[in-house]
Write a protein that holds these residues in place. Structure first.
Motif, mmCIF file in Angstrom:
data_model
loop_
_atom_site.group_PDB
_atom_site.id
_atom_site.type_symbol
_atom_site.label_atom_id
_atom_site.label_comp_id
_atom_site.label_asym_id
_atom_site.label_seq_id
_atom_site.Cartn_x
_atom_site.Cartn_y
_atom_site.Cartn_z
ATOM 1 N N SER A 166 0.818 -1.224 0.000
ATOM 2 C CA SER A 166 0.000 0.000 0.000
ATOM 3 C C SER A 166 0.846 1.266 0.000
ATOM 4 C CB SER A 166 -0.940 0.011 1.207
ATOM 5 O OG SER A 166 -0.212 0.072 2.416
ATOM 6 N N GLY A 167 2.145 1.129 0.334
ATOM 7 C CA GLY A 167 3.044 2.279 0.273
ATOM 8 C C GLY A 167 3.243 3.018 1.570
ATOM 9 N N VAL A 168 2.704 2.506 2.665
ATOM 10 C CA VAL A 168 2.884 3.196 3.941
ATOM 11 C C VAL A 168 4.148 2.731 4.663
ATOM 12 C CG1 VAL A 168 0.418 3.600 4.223
ATOM 13 C CG2 VAL A 168 1.427 1.546 5.215
ATOM 14 N N ARG A 169 4.823 1.706 4.109
ATOM 15 C CA ARG A 169 6.101 1.260 4.664
ATOM 16 C C ARG A 169 7.099 1.171 3.520
ATOM 17 N NH1 ARG A 169 7.969 1.847 9.510
ATOM 18 N NH2 ARG A 169 10.141 1.229 9.305
ATOM 19 N N GLN B 240 -6.946 -0.368 0.565
ATOM 20 C CA GLN B 240 -6.764 -1.261 1.698
ATOM 21 C C GLN B 240 -7.780 -1.029 2.792
ATOM 22 O OE1 GLN B 240 -2.879 -1.094 3.531
ATOM 23 N NE2 GLN B 240 -3.261 -2.892 4.796
ATOM 24 N N ALA B 241 -8.287 -2.132 3.353
ATOM 25 C CA ALA B 241 -9.005 -2.120 4.623
ATOM 26 C C ALA B 241 -8.004 -2.635 5.644
ATOM 27 C CB ALA B 241 -10.237 -3.016 4.567
ATOM 28 N N LYS C 227 -12.822 2.432 -5.733
ATOM 29 C CA LYS C 227 -12.923 1.718 -7.008
ATOM 30 C C LYS C 227 -11.603 0.972 -7.308
ATOM 31 C CE LYS C 227 -14.968 2.375 -11.601
ATOM 32 N NZ LYS C 227 -15.423 3.399 -12.587
ATOM 33 N N PRO C 228 -11.218 0.072 -6.399
ATOM 34 C CA PRO C 228 -9.915 -0.579 -6.553
ATOM 35 C C PRO C 228 -9.894 -1.665 -7.622
ATOM 36 C CG PRO C 228 -11.078 -1.516 -4.696
ATOM 37 C CD PRO C 228 -11.921 -0.375 -5.188
ATOM 38 N N ARG C 229 -8.720 -1.846 -8.197
ATOM 39 C CA ARG C 229 -8.450 -3.033 -9.000
ATOM 40 C C ARG C 229 -7.886 -4.127 -8.106
ATOM 41 N NH1 ARG C 229 -4.638 -1.696 -13.726
ATOM 42 N NH2 ARG C 229 -5.305 -3.780 -14.348
ATOM 43 N N LEU C 230 -7.175 -3.708 -7.049
ATOM 44 C CA LEU C 230 -6.617 -4.637 -6.062
ATOM 45 C C LEU C 230 -7.074 -4.185 -4.678
ATOM 46 C CD1 LEU C 230 -4.704 -6.968 -5.211
ATOM 47 C CD2 LEU C 230 -2.863 -5.262 -5.135
ATOM 48 N N LEU C 231 -7.776 -5.078 -3.984
ATOM 49 C CA LEU C 231 -8.272 -4.787 -2.637
ATOM 50 C C LEU C 231 -7.401 -5.538 -1.633
ATOM 51 C CD1 LEU C 231 -10.445 -3.598 -0.730
ATOM 52 C CD2 LEU C 231 -11.817 -5.657 -1.179
ATOM 53 N N LEU C 232 -6.778 -4.800 -0.710
ATOM 54 C CA LEU C 232 -5.950 -5.388 0.338
ATOM 55 C C LEU C 232 -6.790 -5.491 1.608
ATOM 56 C CD1 LEU C 232 -2.714 -3.208 -0.158
ATOM 57 C CD2 LEU C 232 -3.300 -5.370 -1.291
#
Length: 239
Positions: free
Chosen positions: A51-54, A83-84, A155-160
């Protein structure tokens, strides 16, 4: 065919503590891929680097063929990664409607948002009943529904999804996993799932990875790992 998501030799650390070591995995378009492992294995860190937070300390991440290793987290949302997070992370002082609207903060095509919010309410009728209720007053299961619904509003293509069943009552767990399959099958959203409920996760996943002490130690289809005696012994409570 290029994977939708690919991690190649990814390393990540918290100070001197090495959290991920040479992690490589792929997620194909349209799949549910699950990552299982014990507490502290590095699963949540993997989600955070995606997700880019790390930040990474080595290796690379590609999304739809493009290197996103250094792309800011907010721009990854724009690219289609949502991400959820573990612990839900809803805005407790905002209503259900306001939380869902926050999920769409990066969207420019706002004319479609009312229809998409209605689609979230179809997935989660309980949220529709509580649309004006403040998020912090919802039950744990309802907050998890809201966290997933908010992620879908991007509207994700990839849901984390990071530990979506954590702390939930059994009836909510079954419901959440049923909805994850519906999101994948009916909406065509690719899912990367971190989950300690290995039975539910593997039974829903097309493919799965096992993580131990920051490394991928095993991979296979969900059915293969579900039938593996070592996996049963370690993660399913079946000797």
């Amino acid at each position: 065919m290029t994977p939708l998501l690919e991690l190649s030799g990814v390393n990540a650390a918290y100070g001197r503590i090495q959290a991920l070591s040479d992690v490589s995995l792929t997620v194909e378009q349209g799949e549910i891929v699950t990552l299982i492992g014990a507490n502290g294995a590095g699963k949540t860190t993997t989600m955070r680097v995606v997700s880019g937070v790390r930040p990474l300390s080595g290796g690379s991440i590609t999304f739809d063929g493009d290197d996103i290793s250094t792309l800011r987290a907010d721009l990854r949302v724009v690219r289609g990664i949502s991400q959820a997070p573990e612990g839900r992370g809803i805005f407790p002082g905002m209503t259900v409607l306001e939380n869902l609207d926050m999920g769409a903060y990066s969207r420019r095509d706002r004319k479609n948002l009312p229809a998409e919010m209605d689609a979230v309410f179809e997935l989660f009728p309980r949220l529709a009943e509580r649309r004006t209720q403040v998020g912090g007053t919802l039950s744990g299961g309802e907050q998890q529904m809201l966290a997933i619904g908010r992620a879908l509003m991007a509207k994700p293509r990839l849901l984390l999804l990071d530990e979506p069943s954590m702390g939930l009552a059994p009836q909510f767990i079954a419901q959440i996993f049923k909805i994850i399959s519906e999101i994948n099958r009916q909406q065509g959203v690719t899912v990367l799932l971190v989950e300690q409920n290995a039975q539910q996760a593997l039974s829903r996943a097309h493919r799965a990875y096992v993580m131990e002490t920051g490394r991928i130690t095993r991979a296979g289809t969900g059915a293969e790992l579900l039938a593996d005696p070592a996996i049963k012994d370690a993660y399913l409570g079946v000797a």
